[in-house]
Scaffold this motif. Structure first.
Motif, PDB file in Angstrom:
ATOM      1  N   ASP A  93      -6.819   1.941  -3.406  1.00  0.00           N
ATOM      2  CA  ASP A  93      -5.859   0.887  -3.096  1.00  0.00           C
ATOM      3  C   ASP A  93      -6.045   0.417  -1.660  1.00  0.00           C
ATOM      4  O   ASP A  93      -6.431   1.211  -0.778  1.00  0.00           O
ATOM      5  CB  ASP A  93      -4.421   1.425  -3.209  1.00  0.00           C
ATOM      6  CG  ASP A  93      -3.778   1.149  -4.565  1.00  0.00           C
ATOM      7  OD1 ASP A  93      -4.466   0.664  -5.471  1.00  0.00           O
ATOM      8  OD2 ASP A  93      -2.564   1.435  -4.684  1.00  0.00           O
ATOM      9  N   LYS A 122       4.761  -0.877   3.845  1.00  0.00           N
ATOM     10  CA  LYS A 122       3.337  -0.683   4.120  1.00  0.00           C
ATOM     11  C   LYS A 122       3.131  -0.575   5.634  1.00  0.00           C
ATOM     12  O   LYS A 122       3.974  -1.048   6.416  1.00  0.00           O
ATOM     13  CB  LYS A 122       2.536  -1.869   3.570  1.00  0.00           C
ATOM     14  CG  LYS A 122       2.701  -2.100   2.064  1.00  0.00           C
ATOM     15  CD  LYS A 122       2.305  -0.895   1.246  1.00  0.00           C
ATOM     16  CE  LYS A 122       2.309  -1.211  -0.237  1.00  0.00           C
ATOM     17  NZ  LYS A 122       2.284   0.043  -1.051  1.00  0.00           N
ATOM     18  N   HIS A 136      -2.054   7.711   1.203  1.00  0.00           N
ATOM     19  CA  HIS A 136      -1.671   6.526   0.433  1.00  0.00           C
ATOM     20  C   HIS A 136      -0.268   6.104   0.854  1.00  0.00           C
ATOM     21  O   HIS A 136       0.682   6.848   0.653  1.00  0.00           O
ATOM     22  CB  HIS A 136      -1.723   6.895  -1.061  1.00  0.00           C
ATOM     23  CG  HIS A 136      -1.500   5.733  -1.969  1.00  0.00           C
ATOM     24  ND1 HIS A 136      -1.455   5.863  -3.342  1.00  0.00           N
ATOM     25  CD2 HIS A 136      -1.326   4.417  -1.721  1.00  0.00           C
ATOM     26  CE1 HIS A 136      -1.240   4.671  -3.881  1.00  0.00           C
ATOM     27  NE2 HIS A 136      -1.164   3.787  -2.927  1.00  0.00           N
TER      28      HIS A 136
HETATM   29 MN    MN Z   1      -0.936   1.596  -3.230  1.00  0.00          MN
END
Ligand code: MN
Ligand code: UDP
Length: 274
Positions: free
Chosen positions: A104, A220, A214
């Motif tokens: 990701d 984020k 992650h």
């Molecule tokens: Mn992710």
């Protein structure tokens, strides 16, 4: 020796997620990844970001949902919510590679992880929220148009139980939790940084050996404010959940400042000279 028929692959469907992809790609380079670095982008990604991405990745590949096979139209008409999910499935079309590791764009590599290429499809680490499911932020796969078609068919027939790629992939690779322990990646290859671990002695014991972090969930790294002076994210409101998370965030931002922002500067200077 670099291996040219295997690749690390990520995905960015917009310029914001590109920031994550850039830091991820740079972290792979910093730890001397010996495989090709590939980023899949969609048409929404700007030209500037494609140029920046091309400084870090070996290949920037546009996947265009509209021009692709008919399955995709089908799936899209019936299930518009599967948009980003189906885009991730495009990684199976990279058939010039014999094996790939998908990461990701909100992951960060902390050490060399080339050994993941000793694994086979479909390998992934348990999801911290439901360990009989794998987390789809890091996985080993083998590109194949046949598998790609079957995945899209599965999406149109069954949808996804969580509305995203993780539900779809878990129901497609449904024997993951029982069939072959080799396909269970150790949790340190996909350590979610922002989970408040209920087994904190284990986190104390093993958290520091993480190889891939992650940043899953809605916050984020790029949503935080960072002070280059102190080299630290600013903790305000619902800040980081633990000390490890703070240091992972600082690591992410350190790479962004040291290695990614200068790329924008370089490109601007090159433009001025032409
Ligand atoms: Mn992710
Ligand atoms: N993604 C993207 N654009 C989006 C949402 C997701 O490119 O608007 C890609 C990106 O690679 C991202 C992955 O899909 O890392 C999965 O989404 P996300 O990481 O946000 O989900 P989470 O891991 O938080 O469940």
């Amino acid at each position: 020796m670099p291996v040219s028929d295997q690749a690390f692959v990520t995905l960015a469907t917009n310029d914001v997620y590109c920031q994550g992809a850039l830091v991820l790609g740079q972290s792979l380079r910093d730890h001397r990844a010996t495989r090709r670095l590939v980023v899949l982008v969609t048409p929404q990604v700007s030209n500037l970001l494609r140029v920046v991405l091309s400084r870090v990745f070996d290949e920037v590949i546009e996947v265009n949902l509209i021009d692709s096979v008919d399955y995709i139209h089908l799936a899209f008409l019936k299930r518009p919510e599967l948009g980003v999910t189906l885009t991730k499935l495009h990684c199976w079309t990279l058939t010039r590679y014999s094996k790939c590791v998908f990461l990701d764009a909100d992951t960060l590599v902390l050490s060399n992880i080339d050994e993941l290429f000793n694994r086979t499809e479909f390998s992934a680490a348990p999801d911290p929220g439901w360990p009989d499911c794998f987390n789809s932020g890091v996985f080993v796969f083998q590109p194949s148009l046949e598998t790609h078609g079957l995945l899209l068919q599965h999406a149109t027939d069954h949808g996804s139980f969580d509305g995203a790629d993780q539900g779809l992939l878990n129901s497609f690779f449904s024997s993951w939790s029982t069939a072959d322990i080799q396909k269970h990646l150790p949790f340190i290859y996909n350590l979610s940084s922002n989970t408040a671990y209920t087994y904190s002695p284990a986190f104390q014991q093993f958290g520091s050996s993480a190889k891939v972090v992650h940043f899953l969930g809605s916050m984020k790294p790029w949503n935080y404010k960072y002070s280059p002076q102190t080299g630290s994210v600013l903790e305000e409101g619902s800040g980081p959940v633990n000390q490890h998370q703070t240091s992972f965030l600082n690591l992410w931002w350190g790479i962004y400042h040291r290695s990614i922002l200068p790329l924008y500067e370089n490109i601007r200077h090159e433009d001025e000279q032409t």
